[in-house]
Design a protein around this motif. Structure first.
Motif, short mmCIF file in Angstrom:
data_model
loop_
_atom_site.label_atom_id
_atom_site.label_comp_id
_atom_site.label_asym_id
_atom_site.label_seq_id
_atom_site.Cartn_x
_atom_site.Cartn_y
_atom_site.Cartn_z
N ASN A 147 29.11 118.00 23.54
CA ASN A 147 29.87 119.23 23.76
C ASN A 147 31.04 119.40 22.81
N VAL A 148 31.04 118.65 21.71
CA VAL A 148 32.08 118.83 20.69
C VAL A 148 31.89 120.20 20.05
N ASP A 149 32.99 120.91 19.91
CA ASP A 149 32.95 122.20 19.21
C ASP A 149 34.21 122.38 18.38
N VAL A 150 34.31 123.49 17.70
CA VAL A 150 35.44 123.74 16.81
C VAL A 150 36.76 123.63 17.57
N ASP A 151 36.81 124.14 18.77
CA ASP A 151 38.07 124.18 19.51
C ASP A 151 38.49 122.83 20.08
N ASN A 152 37.54 121.90 20.29
CA ASN A 152 37.92 120.64 20.93
C ASN A 152 37.73 119.40 20.07
N VAL A 153 37.21 119.53 18.87
CA VAL A 153 36.90 118.34 18.06
C VAL A 153 38.15 117.51 17.79
N ALA A 154 39.30 118.14 17.58
CA ALA A 154 40.52 117.38 17.33
C ALA A 154 40.94 116.58 18.57
N GLN A 155 40.82 117.19 19.73
CA GLN A 155 41.16 116.49 20.98
C GLN A 155 40.18 115.34 21.22
N ARG B 245 44.13 113.01 10.59
CA ARG B 245 43.68 114.11 9.71
C ARG B 245 43.10 113.56 8.42
N ASP B 246 43.79 112.57 7.84
CA ASP B 246 43.31 111.98 6.58
C ASP B 246 41.97 111.28 6.78
N GLU B 247 41.85 110.52 7.87
CA GLU B 247 40.57 109.83 8.10
C GLU B 247 39.45 110.81 8.37
N LEU B 248 39.71 111.84 9.17
CA LEU B 248 38.69 112.85 9.44
C LEU B 248 38.26 113.52 8.14
N THR B 249 39.21 113.87 7.32
CA THR B 249 38.90 114.51 6.04
C THR B 249 38.08 113.56 5.15
N SER B 250 38.45 112.29 5.14
CA SER B 250 37.73 111.30 4.34
C SER B 250 36.29 111.12 4.85
N LYS B 251 36.14 111.03 6.16
CA LYS B 251 34.78 110.84 6.74
C LYS B 251 33.92 112.07 6.50
#
Length: 186
Positions: free
Chosen positions: A123-131, A173-179
């Motif tokens: 159920n990951v989506d644009v609005d909750n992926v960061a959480q 944020r950096d790790e997510l961007t890197s992955k």
């Protein structure tokens, strides 16, 4: 008799300290102190946290009633259903799955945790992926981290535009961007 799981669920829902279970413990959960009664042997076999508690020598080890005022009744009902029947018995819902994920991680109930991780991950989506990625790091869930990385890599421009992404710690944020970059380079 329906099925073993259904019969055990019925027995657990009607269990009392004076009943058929033998050496039992009652967990008084939430503000209303809803009672969940389980055999100590079953709870110990199914839940490492409870096993440790019962073997600790602390007051809870032999207490007839263990008070859990800070736990949610519905979430604890899903945990007990799982411990007794090896199924969450439709008690894991979209409303309580994150709380159940935290409880199953705290109580070290690996299979229930995996079930909750899958439900959250699907159920990951644009609005909750960061959480969700914050939760994944907090409970050290590789499964959820990967779900977030793959989702974000397919939707990165939308994810980057969310308030949740902006609120992530810089390191996340950096790790997510890197992955996301690693996935895109494959």
């Amino acid at each position: 008799a329906e099925s073993l799981a259904e019969d055990l669920a019925t027995l657990a829902e009607t269990a009392t300290p004076e009943g058929l279970w033998g050496d039992v413990v009652t967990f008084a959960v939430g503000e209303r102190r809803r009672a969940f009664t389980l055999p100590r042997a079953l709870a110990s076999a199914r839940c490492p946290y409870m096993r440790t508690m019962f073997q600790s020598g602390l007051a809870e080890a032999r207490a007839a009633v263990v008070e859990l005022p800070d736990k949610d009744e519905g979430v604890y009902a899903a945990l007990v259903a799982y411990l007794v029947t090896d199924s969450h018995g439709k008690k894991m819902t979209a409303e309580n799955v994150v709380s159940l994920l935290f409880l199953s991680a705290e109580y070290e109930v690996a299979r229930l945790r995996a079930m909750a991780e899958c439900m959250v991950g699907f159920n990951v989506d644009v609005d909750n992926v960061a959480q969700v990625i914050q939760i994944a790091y907090f409970i050290d869930s590789t499964r959820l981290k990967n779900a977030c990385f793959y989702y974000a890599s397919a939707n990165f421009s939308a994810v980057k535009a969310t308030a949740g992404f902006a609120e992530l710690q810089q390191e996340l944020r950096d790790e997510l961007t890197s992955k996301v970059k690693e996935v895109a380079d494959r």
